[in-house]
Design a protein around this motif. Structure first.
Motif, PDB file in Angstrom:
ATOM      1  N   TYR A   5       0.821  -1.210   0.000  1.00 46.86           N
ATOM      2  CA  TYR A   5       0.000   0.000   0.000  1.00 46.86           C
ATOM      3  C   TYR A   5       0.852   1.255   0.000  1.00 46.86           C
ATOM      4  N   PHE A   6       1.910   1.266   0.813  1.00 46.36           N
ATOM      5  CA  PHE A   6       2.742   2.457   0.936  1.00 46.36           C
ATOM      6  C   PHE A   6       3.925   2.468  -0.037  1.00 46.36           C
ATOM      7  N   GLY A   7       3.972   1.511  -0.965  1.00 45.77           N
ATOM      8  CA  GLY A   7       4.985   1.516  -2.000  1.00 45.77           C
ATOM      9  C   GLY A   7       6.385   1.149  -1.533  1.00 45.77           C
ATOM     10  N   ARG A   8       6.482   0.412  -0.432  1.00 49.18           N
ATOM     11  CA  ARG A   8       7.786  -0.025   0.067  1.00 49.18           C
ATOM     12  C   ARG A   8       8.182  -1.327  -0.628  1.00 49.18           C
ATOM     13  N   PRO A   9       9.482  -1.580  -0.750  1.00 50.86           N
ATOM     14  CA  PRO A   9       9.911  -2.794  -1.453  1.00 50.86           C
ATOM     15  C   PRO A   9       9.586  -4.073  -0.688  1.00 50.86           C
ATOM     16  N   ILE A  10       9.316  -5.112  -1.449  1.00 56.49           N
ATOM     17  CA  ILE A  10       9.092  -6.451  -0.894  1.00 56.49           C
ATOM     18  C   ILE A  10      10.110  -7.360  -1.567  1.00 56.49           C
ATOM     19  N   ILE A  11      11.001  -7.898  -0.779  1.00 58.02           N
ATOM     20  CA  ILE A  11      12.053  -8.750  -1.313  1.00 58.02           C
ATOM     21  C   ILE A  11      11.782 -10.170  -0.863  1.00 58.02           C
ATOM     22  N   ALA A  12      11.718 -11.083  -1.828  1.00 54.52           N
ATOM     23  CA  ALA A  12      11.446 -12.487  -1.501  1.00 54.52           C
ATOM     24  C   ALA A  12      12.582 -13.062  -0.672  1.00 54.52           C
ATOM     25  N   ASN A  13      12.224 -13.871   0.276  1.00 52.62           N
ATOM     26  CA  ASN A  13      13.199 -14.553   1.122  1.00 52.62           C
ATOM     27  C   ASN A  13      13.665 -15.795   0.366  1.00 52.62           C
ATOM     28  N   THR A  14      14.450 -15.599  -0.682  1.00 51.05           N
ATOM     29  CA  THR A  14      14.811 -16.691  -1.584  1.00 51.05           C
ATOM     30  C   THR A  14      15.684 -17.732  -0.924  1.00 51.05           C
ATOM     31  N   ASP A  15      16.494 -17.358   0.053  1.00 51.33           N
ATOM     32  CA  ASP A  15      17.325 -18.346   0.734  1.00 51.33           C
ATOM     33  C   ASP A  15      16.463 -19.400   1.425  1.00 51.33           C
ATOM     34  N   ALA A  16      15.396 -18.968   2.070  1.00 51.86           N
ATOM     35  CA  ALA A  16      14.504 -19.912   2.752  1.00 51.86           C
ATOM     36  C   ALA A  16      13.746 -20.757   1.736  1.00 51.86           C
ATOM     37  N   VAL A  17      13.340 -20.139   0.629  1.00 52.15           N
ATOM     38  CA  VAL A  17      12.580 -20.853  -0.383  1.00 52.15           C
ATOM     39  C   VAL A  17      13.471 -21.907  -1.069  1.00 52.15           C
ATOM     40  N   MET A  18      14.725 -21.536  -1.340  1.00 52.98           N
ATOM     41  CA  MET A  18      15.639 -22.421  -2.054  1.00 52.98           C
ATOM     42  C   MET A  18      16.271 -23.456  -1.129  1.00 52.98           C
ATOM     43  N   GLY A  19      16.076 -23.300   0.182  1.00 52.76           N
ATOM     44  CA  GLY A  19      16.628 -24.247   1.136  1.00 52.76           C
ATOM     45  C   GLY A  19      18.106 -24.050   1.403  1.00 52.76           C
TER      46      GLY A  19
END
Length: 80
Positions: free
Chosen positions: A65-79
């Motif tokens: 809503y406030f236009g702040r960045p969202i960065i995927a937690n890829t380390d957790a997703v990739m194991g």
């Protein structure tokens, strides 16, 4: 008639209750809960996106809503 000790106890109890309520607001904040009605598929999408980013659903919605960045937690997703 109240004795001096009883008056002191009443005043102390009142002040304690008053400052305890203020400290709760300061420590825990006074953020009200807000309800939003969403179709199940949109709710699932928000839930999945929040899990991928490693943040809460509330934080995800605030960031979007406030236009702040969202960065995927890829380390957790990739194991990693």
């Amino acid at each position: 008639m109240l004795t001096g000790v009883a008056v002191v106890c009443l005043v102390f109890g009142f002040l304690l209750a008053f400052f305890a309520s203020i400290s709760c607001v300061i420590v825990f904040g006074s953020i009200p809960n807000t309800s939003v009605r969403l179709p199940q598929n949109e709710l699932n999408t928000i839930r999945e996106d929040a899990e991928l980013a490693g943040i809460s659903m509330s934080e995800l919605v605030r960031r979007r809503y406030f236009g702040r960045p969202i960065i995927a937690n890829t380390d957790a997703v990739m194991g990693v």
